[in-house]
Design a protein around this motif. Structure first.
Motif, PDB file in Angstrom:
ATOM      1  N   UNK A  11     -35.272   4.306 -97.830  1.00  0.00           N
ATOM      2  CA  UNK A  11     -34.860   3.157 -98.633  1.00  0.00           C
ATOM      3  C   UNK A  11     -35.438   1.911 -97.982  1.00  0.00           C
ATOM      4  N   UNK A  12     -36.163   1.129 -98.766  1.00  0.00           N
ATOM      5  CA  UNK A  12     -36.676  -0.161 -98.306  1.00  0.00           C
ATOM      6  C   UNK A  12     -35.669  -1.228 -98.683  1.00  0.00           C
ATOM      7  N   UNK A  13     -35.125  -1.908 -97.690  1.00  0.00           N
ATOM      8  CA  UNK A  13     -34.153  -2.984 -97.898  1.00  0.00           C
ATOM      9  C   UNK A  13     -34.876  -4.308 -97.744  1.00  0.00           C
ATOM     10  N   UNK A  14     -34.867  -5.110 -98.809  1.00  0.00           N
ATOM     11  CA  UNK A  14     -35.498  -6.424 -98.802  1.00  0.00           C
ATOM     12  C   UNK A  14     -34.372  -7.447 -98.860  1.00  0.00           C
ATOM     13  N   UNK A  15     -34.123  -8.105 -97.744  1.00  0.00           N
ATOM     14  CA  UNK A  15     -33.002  -9.050 -97.602  1.00  0.00           C
ATOM     15  C   UNK A  15     -33.454 -10.195 -96.724  1.00  0.00           C
ATOM     16  N   UNK A  16     -33.210 -11.421 -97.178  1.00  0.00           N
ATOM     17  CA  UNK A  16     -33.677 -12.578 -96.421  1.00  0.00           C
ATOM     18  C   UNK A  16     -32.695 -13.095 -95.380  1.00  0.00           C
ATOM     19  N   UNK A  17     -31.483 -12.574 -95.342  1.00  0.00           N
ATOM     20  CA  UNK A  17     -30.506 -12.974 -94.330  1.00  0.00           C
ATOM     21  C   UNK A  17     -30.416 -11.859 -93.282  1.00  0.00           C
ATOM     22  N   UNK A  18     -30.788 -12.188 -92.051  1.00  0.00           N
ATOM     23  CA  UNK A  18     -30.889 -11.175 -90.994  1.00  0.00           C
ATOM     24  C   UNK A  18     -29.594 -10.389 -90.790  1.00  0.00           C
ATOM     25  N   UNK A  19     -28.464 -11.061 -90.762  1.00  0.00           N
ATOM     26  CA  UNK A  19     -27.192 -10.380 -90.513  1.00  0.00           C
ATOM     27  C   UNK A  19     -26.868  -9.389 -91.634  1.00  0.00           C
TER      28      UNK A  19
END
Length: 132
Positions: A11-19
């Motif tokens: 699964x590729x997770x694309x999220x701009x918030x590191x936490x």
């Protein structure tokens, strides 16, 4: 769900918030998935080309329509094919706890807990029909 998850699925997770990205990665790994992470569209395209994910999970800041277009561009530019499901977290346009298929194997969701997201991912990855 741990015992039923195919550990070969990526699964590729694309999220701009590191936490948030780290939290999602940790939960998905605990469920037995292999996880690739990206912080933006460019990073996601590169990662998808390299890792060839089985599903792309996109959670980026912005209007839902823009995030959906970004998710579609990631899949198109990475050339992973329309058989790869794309799940987009949206804050607007869908009620909490809801999920909607919007065509071309793209789904938007706003789960009210991680178990709802788990269920959606399992249905998409294991080709379980989604009830209407």
């Amino acid at each position: 769900m741990n015992t039923e998850t195919d550990t070969n699925l990526i699964i590729l997770v694309v999220e701009d918030v590191a936490e948030t990205r780290d939290g999602i990665e940790k939960l998905l790994k605990a469920d037995g998935y292999r996880v690739a992470v990206a912080r933006d569209e460019r990073d996601a395209i590169e990662s998808a080309q390299l890792r060839r994910p089985d599903l792309i999970l996109v959670s980026l800041a912005g209007l839902s329509s823009e995030v959906i277009l970004t998710a579609r561009r990631i899949r198109e530019c990475a050339e992973v094919g329309e058989q790869v499901p794309v799940v987009v977290f949206c804050v607007e346009g869908i009620g909490e706890g809801g999920e909607v298929a919007i065509g071309q194997n793209v789904h938007i969701t706003q789960p009210d807990n991680f178990n709802q997201l788990r269920g959606l991912l399992a249905r998409l990855l294991y080709k379980i029909p989604i009830a209407a």
